[in-house]
Write a protein that holds these residues in place. Sequence first.
Motif, PDB file in Angstrom:
ATOM      1  N   LEU A 207       0.833  -1.206   0.000  1.00 43.24           N
ATOM      2  CA  LEU A 207       0.000   0.000   0.000  1.00 43.24           C
ATOM      3  C   LEU A 207       0.868   1.257   0.000  1.00 43.24           C
ATOM      4  N   GLU A 208       1.923   1.247   0.798  1.00 46.27           N
ATOM      5  CA  GLU A 208       2.834   2.395   0.819  1.00 46.27           C
ATOM      6  C   GLU A 208       3.391   2.643  -0.580  1.00 46.27           C
ATOM      7  N   GLU A 209       3.799   1.555  -1.232  1.00 44.24           N
ATOM      8  CA  GLU A 209       4.455   1.646  -2.535  1.00 44.24           C
ATOM      9  C   GLU A 209       3.498   1.998  -3.662  1.00 44.24           C
ATOM     10  N   LYS A 210       2.331   1.362  -3.683  1.00 43.03           N
ATOM     11  CA  LYS A 210       1.454   1.452  -4.850  1.00 43.03           C
ATOM     12  C   LYS A 210       0.282   2.415  -4.700  1.00 43.03           C
ATOM     13  N   VAL A 211      -0.017   2.844  -3.467  1.00 44.80           N
ATOM     14  CA  VAL A 211      -1.182   3.708  -3.266  1.00 44.80           C
ATOM     15  C   VAL A 211      -0.813   5.033  -2.605  1.00 44.80           C
ATOM     16  N   PHE A 212      -0.226   4.984  -1.402  1.00 44.01           N
ATOM     17  CA  PHE A 212       0.008   6.223  -0.661  1.00 44.01           C
ATOM     18  C   PHE A 212       1.008   7.142  -1.356  1.00 44.01           C
ATOM     19  N   LYS A 213       2.126   6.601  -1.789  1.00 49.59           N
ATOM     20  CA  LYS A 213       3.151   7.431  -2.445  1.00 49.59           C
ATOM     21  C   LYS A 213       2.649   8.036  -3.753  1.00 49.59           C
ATOM     22  N   LEU A 215      -0.283   8.818  -4.556  1.00 50.48           N
ATOM     23  CA  LEU A 215      -1.317   9.804  -4.257  1.00 50.48           C
ATOM     24  C   LEU A 215      -0.794  10.996  -3.457  1.00 50.48           C
ATOM     25  N   GLY A 216       0.437  10.919  -2.992  1.00 53.15           N
ATOM     26  CA  GLY A 216       0.962  11.993  -2.163  1.00 53.15           C
ATOM     27  C   GLY A 216       0.300  12.051  -0.803  1.00 53.15           C
ATOM     28  N   MET A 217      -0.153  10.892  -0.307  1.00 56.01           N
ATOM     29  CA  MET A 217      -0.753  10.827   1.039  1.00 56.01           C
ATOM     30  C   MET A 217       0.387  10.615   2.041  1.00 56.01           C
ATOM     31  N   LYS A 218       1.006  11.723   2.426  1.00 53.83           N
ATOM     32  CA  LYS A 218       2.241  11.672   3.199  1.00 53.83           C
ATOM     33  C   LYS A 218       2.031  11.360   4.678  1.00 53.83           C
ATOM     34  N   HIS A 219       0.789  11.430   5.130  1.00 55.87           N
ATOM     35  CA  HIS A 219       0.509  11.130   6.538  1.00 55.87           C
ATOM     36  C   HIS A 219      -0.529  10.022   6.653  1.00 55.87           C
ATOM     37  N   THR A 220      -0.366   9.034   5.776  1.00 56.49           N
ATOM     38  CA  THR A 220      -1.210   7.839   5.807  1.00 56.49           C
ATOM     39  C   THR A 220      -0.296   6.628   5.860  1.00 56.49           C
ATOM     40  N   THR A 267      -5.241  11.228   7.852  1.00 54.53           N
ATOM     41  CA  THR A 267      -5.691  12.538   8.317  1.00 54.53           C
ATOM     42  C   THR A 267      -6.829  13.027   7.424  1.00 54.53           C
ATOM     43  N   ALA A 268      -7.560  14.012   7.911  1.00 55.50           N
ATOM     44  CA  ALA A 268      -8.618  14.611   7.093  1.00 55.50           C
ATOM     45  C   ALA A 268      -8.030  15.226   5.828  1.00 55.50           C
ATOM     46  N   ALA A 269      -6.839  15.808   5.941  1.00 54.63           N
ATOM     47  CA  ALA A 269      -6.192  16.413   4.774  1.00 54.63           C
ATOM     48  C   ALA A 269      -5.838  15.367   3.723  1.00 54.63           C
ATOM     49  N   ASP A 270      -5.295  14.242   4.153  1.00 53.50           N
ATOM     50  CA  ASP A 270      -4.980  13.172   3.197  1.00 53.50           C
ATOM     51  C   ASP A 270      -6.236  12.577   2.579  1.00 53.50           C
ATOM     52  N   LEU A 271      -7.311  12.502   3.366  1.00 56.43           N
ATOM     53  CA  LEU A 271      -8.557  11.959   2.828  1.00 56.43           C
ATOM     54  C   LEU A 271      -9.150  12.863   1.755  1.00 56.43           C
ATOM     55  N   SER A 272      -8.836  14.162   1.792  1.00 55.11           N
ATOM     56  CA  SER A 272      -9.275  15.050   0.715  1.00 55.11           C
ATOM     57  C   SER A 272      -8.672  14.602  -0.613  1.00 55.11           C
ATOM     58  N   ARG A 273      -7.405  14.233  -0.592  1.00 56.53           N
ATOM     59  CA  ARG A 273      -6.748  13.753  -1.811  1.00 56.53           C
ATOM     60  C   ARG A 273      -7.367  12.430  -2.265  1.00 56.53           C
ATOM     61  N   TRP A 274      -7.612  11.551  -1.324  1.00 55.20           N
ATOM     62  CA  TRP A 274      -8.215  10.244  -1.616  1.00 55.20           C
ATOM     63  C   TRP A 274      -9.600  10.415  -2.243  1.00 55.20           C
ATOM     64  N   MET A 275     -10.422  11.308  -1.672  1.00 57.84           N
ATOM     65  CA  MET A 275     -11.770  11.497  -2.189  1.00 57.84           C
ATOM     66  C   MET A 275     -11.756  12.155  -3.566  1.00 57.84           C
ATOM     67  N   LYS A 276     -10.872  13.118  -3.778  1.00 53.16           N
ATOM     68  CA  LYS A 276     -10.767  13.746  -5.106  1.00 53.16           C
ATOM     69  C   LYS A 276     -10.415  12.707  -6.158  1.00 53.16           C
ATOM     70  N   MET A 277      -9.470  11.826  -5.829  1.00 54.82           N
ATOM     71  CA  MET A 277      -9.081  10.782  -6.768  1.00 54.82           C
ATOM     72  C   MET A 277     -10.256   9.861  -7.076  1.00 54.82           C
ATOM     73  N   GLN A 278     -11.017   9.485  -6.060  1.00 52.59           N
ATOM     74  CA  GLN A 278     -12.159   8.605  -6.268  1.00 52.59           C
ATOM     75  C   GLN A 278     -13.198   9.266  -7.167  1.00 52.59           C
ATOM     76  N   ILE A 279     -13.516  10.522  -6.882  1.00 54.05           N
ATOM     77  CA  ILE A 279     -14.519  11.245  -7.660  1.00 54.05           C
ATOM     78  C   ILE A 279     -14.085  11.392  -9.113  1.00 54.05           C
ATOM     79  N   GLN A 280     -12.786  11.590  -9.319  1.00 55.49           N
ATOM     80  CA  GLN A 280     -12.246  11.800 -10.662  1.00 55.49           C
ATOM     81  C   GLN A 280     -11.776  10.497 -11.317  1.00 55.49           C
ATOM     82  N   LEU A 281     -12.225   9.363 -10.735  1.00 59.71           N
ATOM     83  CA  LEU A 281     -11.955   8.033 -11.297  1.00 59.71           C
ATOM     84  C   LEU A 281     -10.475   7.808 -11.590  1.00 59.71           C
TER      85      LEU A 281
END
Length: 505
Positions: A207-213, A215-220, A267-281
Motif C-alpha cells: 500500500l505504501e508503494e502502490k497507493v500512498f506514495k 497519491l501523495g498521502m504523506k501522513h497515511t 488525516t482529514a487532509a490526506d482523505l481530501s486527496r483520496w476522495m478527489k481521486m475517487q470522484i475523478q476516477l
Amino acid sequence: MYYKYLISLTFLFSFSTFVFCQIANPLKSTFQKDAKELIEYAMAEIGSVPGIAISVVKQGETIYEGGFGHADLGKQLKMDEHSSFYIASCTKAFTALLAGLLDQEGVISLNASLSDFFPNISFDPNIKAQEVTIKSLLTHTAGISNDPIGFRVAYSGDHTQEQLVSLLVHTQPNRVGKGNYSYTNLGYNIYAIIVQEVTGKSWQALLEEKVFKPLGMKHTTAYVSKATQEGWPMALPYLGLKKGEIEPVYLLKKDNTMQSAGGLITTAADLSRWMKMQIQLGQLEGKQVFPKSIVKAAQSAQVACEEKRGDFEAAGYGYGWLVGQLQGEKAVWHSGGFPGYLSLMSFLPAQEMGVSVLINDGIAGFPLMYLLASFSYDCLLEKENVLADYKKKVDELASMVHKRQEQRMAELAERAKREWQLSHSFAHYSGTYENDAYGTITIKGDSEKMEVSMGNMHCVATPFTKENTVRVELVPGSGEVLAFQIEGDKVVGLTNGGDLFKKIK
C-alpha cells in the motif's frame, strides 16, 4: 520608486484575487461558517465528544478541512485536519484498490480461488475452497467464517504469517451461504495472507508503494510505529460515558493489530486527496494516478446488499465500497469503527462531492458522523434552511445519546452490585490457559483482584452471576464471560464463548 510600484501591484493583484475567489465561490465561505456553527453546537449539546475532523471536497476543490475539540485530552492537543486518526474498516477501500492493481498486473487474479494458493490446507469440503475466489472474499460473498483469524489480527495481535496460514483450517461455512452478502473482515484478512504468500511483501508495504506514495498521502500509513517515530499528532480513542464524562480507551492499535480489513492511520487532509481521486476516477491534479477501469469497478455494485445508515441507503457492495443513494443522489461510501474511533468516507459521483468525517468517540460518534455528512451534502447542494433543520436533528440525536448513556450507567451500577461466585481465592485461578485457535489467556490473581490478559488486551475481572465465572472486558465496551472448569480442587481450564482453553501451567 519601482519597488513601491511593485508592492502596489502585488497588493492590488492579491486583493483582486481574494475578491474574485470570494465572488467565484461564496458557497465555500458559507459552508465553513455554517459547519463550524453546527459542529460546535453538536459538541456542546452532546457534551461527550472529544474531537471531530472533517474534510469536504467539490469538483476538485477542497471546500473545507478542519478539526474541532481535542485529539488528545491528556495533552490538550487540539484536533485539526492534520491529526492522525485510525480509520478502522474504511481501510477496506484501500486494500481493494491494491487488489485491483495486483489483478491488472497479473500478480493475483481476482478470479483465483482459495485452493489455488493453499493446496496443502485440508479445508472443510463444505466451503468448496476451489469456488472461494478473491472477488468473493472482497465482496463479502465467500460464504465462510473464521473467527480465530479475525480475532488475532484485530485484537490480540498474537500471530505470525505461518500461524495465520495454519489457522485457515478452521474456516467454516457461514450462515448465509456462498454467493450471499454477509459483511465481515475475514475476506480482506485472507487476502492479506495471500498477498504475503505470493509476493513475499506485506499488504502494508505494498500500500505504501502502490497507493500512498503515488497519491501523495504523506501522513497515511498502516504502521503505528511509523506514526510514532515521525511524531505525528495522534487522535486517541475515547468513550463518552455521559454528558461531561469522557473515558480514554486503553486498547490502542499496534503494528500487530493493524490489519487489512481495518488497519490504516490517516488525516482529514490526506482523505481530501483520496476522495478527489475517487470522484475523478483515478485522476488527481491532472494526472491519471490509477487506471480508471479499476477505480470505477470498485465503486460499482458487484453484489446486492441492503443496508441503511443515517440517510445513506445501500443497494450493493463494490470492492471496499457500499453503493446506493443519499436522498435521491447516487452515493458511494464506507464507514469504520473500533472502540473509541469512528470514521466515514463518502462521495456523490454525479455531483462530484465528497465528505469524510472522523470522530474519536465510540458512543455518539456513529450517528453523529452520518448526520454531519448529510448536513454537508445538503449545504453543498444549497438546500434551504439547512443549518436550522440540522440543529433540530442534533437536538434529537443528543436526547437519544443521553438516554443511551443513562442506560449504560444504570447497567454499570447494577453490575457493581454483583457478588463474587468463585469457590476459591483469586490466586487459585492463576495460570496460563491455551486454545489452539485463539491463543493464550493469562490470569494473575492476588488477594485483591484477578487480572486477565490476552496478547495486547488486558483487564481486571469483575463478578458474574454463575458459580466459578467472571466477567471480562478485554475489548472495551464488549463483555465476555469466563467459566472455569474445576475437577476436584484443581482448575483445569476455562471456556470463553463455548471455546475451551486448557490450563497448561
